[in-house]
Design a protein around this motif. Structure first.
Motif, PDB file in Angstrom:
ATOM      1  N   PHE A 267       4.198   0.924   2.729  1.00 52.22           N
ATOM      2  CA  PHE A 267       3.850   0.208   3.556  1.00 52.22           C
ATOM      3  C   PHE A 267       3.748  -1.188   2.613  1.00 52.22           C
ATOM      4  N   GLY A 268       4.751  -1.688   2.788  1.00 50.73           N
ATOM      5  CA  GLY A 268       4.540  -2.816   2.100  1.00 50.73           C
ATOM      6  C   GLY A 268       4.604  -4.390   2.248  1.00 50.73           C
ATOM      7  N   MET A 269       4.794  -5.017   1.568  1.00 49.65           N
ATOM      8  CA  MET A 269       4.002  -6.600   2.064  1.00 49.65           C
ATOM      9  C   MET A 269       4.660  -7.683   3.320  1.00 49.65           C
TER      10      MET A 269
ATOM     11  N   VAL B 251      10.826   2.878   2.100  1.00 46.51           N
ATOM     12  CA  VAL B 251       9.638   3.798   2.437  1.00 46.51           C
ATOM     13  C   VAL B 251       9.108   4.690   2.660  1.00 46.51           C
ATOM     14  N   VAL B 252      10.087   5.745   2.149  1.00 44.43           N
ATOM     15  CA  VAL B 252       9.853   7.660   1.649  1.00 44.43           C
ATOM     16  C   VAL B 252      10.138   7.416   0.967  1.00 44.43           C
ATOM     17  N   ASN B 253       9.606   8.167  -0.726  1.00 44.74           N
ATOM     18  CA  ASN B 253      10.109   8.791  -1.373  1.00 44.74           C
ATOM     19  C   ASN B 253       9.507  10.060  -1.455  1.00 44.74           C
TER      20      ASN B 253
ATOM     21  N   ASN C  96      19.531   6.959  -7.205  1.00 46.70           N
ATOM     22  CA  ASN C  96      17.565   6.421  -6.787  1.00 46.70           C
ATOM     23  C   ASN C  96      16.505   7.223  -6.704  1.00 46.70           C
ATOM     24  N   LEU C  97      17.043   7.521  -8.127  1.00 48.55           N
ATOM     25  CA  LEU C  97      15.367   7.592  -8.919  1.00 48.55           C
ATOM     26  C   LEU C  97      15.164   7.306  -9.755  1.00 48.55           C
ATOM     27  N   THR C  98      13.251   7.280  -9.646  1.00 46.17           N
ATOM     28  CA  THR C  98      12.833   5.786 -10.441  1.00 46.17           C
ATOM     29  C   THR C  98      11.677   7.011 -11.040  1.00 46.17           C
ATOM     30  N   PRO C  99      11.547   7.127 -13.033  1.00 47.83           N
ATOM     31  CA  PRO C  99      11.623   7.759 -13.256  1.00 47.83           C
ATOM     32  C   PRO C  99       9.693   7.523 -13.935  1.00 47.83           C
TER      33      PRO C  99
ATOM     34  N   ILE D 163       1.006  -1.544   0.206  1.00 48.28           N
ATOM     35  CA  ILE D 163       0.168   0.062  -0.223  1.00 48.28           C
ATOM     36  C   ILE D 163       1.147   1.215   0.117  1.00 48.28           C
ATOM     37  N   THR D 164       0.805   1.995  -0.742  1.00 48.33           N
ATOM     38  CA  THR D 164       0.763   3.871  -0.819  1.00 48.33           C
ATOM     39  C   THR D 164       0.422   4.339  -0.428  1.00 48.33           C
TER      40      THR D 164
END
Length: 181
Positions: free
Chosen positions: A172-174, A142-144, A106-109, A33-34
């Motif tokens: 909020f990972g599984m 956990v934080v982006n 640590n960048l994700t487009p 969940i995000t």
């Protein structure tokens, strides 16, 4: 065609082109969940009753164990125009597709598209489609930090708005299901 639209199109093209050059650096996002609160700027079409103003939004989503995520978003802007306070509300369901991560920074487009409704002053609930993209910067697992740009097309009244926003995405990972086997 307006200069502003050309700049947005050029920016989107550069973002996509630069993202595709990193295909060798794919990383698998964490499933779960995000929650993403954001603030931004809503730039309304000049023919719309609403004006340009700050906006805030909250997105609640689900990241699959693939690059695909789904997100339900509520966005609000006061959208003041000509001294009149116009409440603009959007309710959207968006799909986000994460492109390969730039692992050194640590960048994700990502690219995004979705559907929803726009309500200006409770007068109408018009169908909208949106498309755009952005980039996420991973502070930790956990934080982006997230920067996002969307073109928003009001299908019924033929308005083209855009939204630029920044926010913080909490993941909020599984729990790892293989550990219990």
């Amino acid at each position: 065609m307006s200069t502003s639209f050309k700049k947005r199109t050029l920016f989107s093209g550069v973002l996509i082109a630069s993202s595709l050059t990193t295909m060798a650096y794919a990383a698998q996002p964490e499933q779960g969940i995000t929650v993403t609160p954001s603030i931004g700027y809503y730039n309304a079409d000049g023919n719309r009753q609403a004006g340009n103003d700050t906006s805030y939004s909250i997105g609640v989503g689900y990241q699959t164990n693939s690059p695909l995520a789904l997100e339900a978003v509520y966005l609000h802007s006061n959208a003041n125009k000509s001294g009149r306070n116009n409440d603009l509300d959007q309710y959207r369901l968006d799909g986000l597709y994460s492109l390969p991560e730039f692992t050194t920074v640590n960048l994700t487009p990502y690219v995004a598209a979705g559907v929803g409704v726009t309500d200006v002053d409770g007068d109408s609930n018009n169908l909208l489609v949106n498309a755009g993209g952005g980039v996420k910067y991973a502070i930790n697992n956990v934080v982006n930090l997230r920067a996002d740009f969307r073109l928003v097309k009001d299908v019924e009244d033929n308005h083209l708005d855009n939204v630029t926003s920044v926010g913080v995405q909490y993941n909020f990972g599984m729990p790892n299901q293989q550990a219990s086997n």
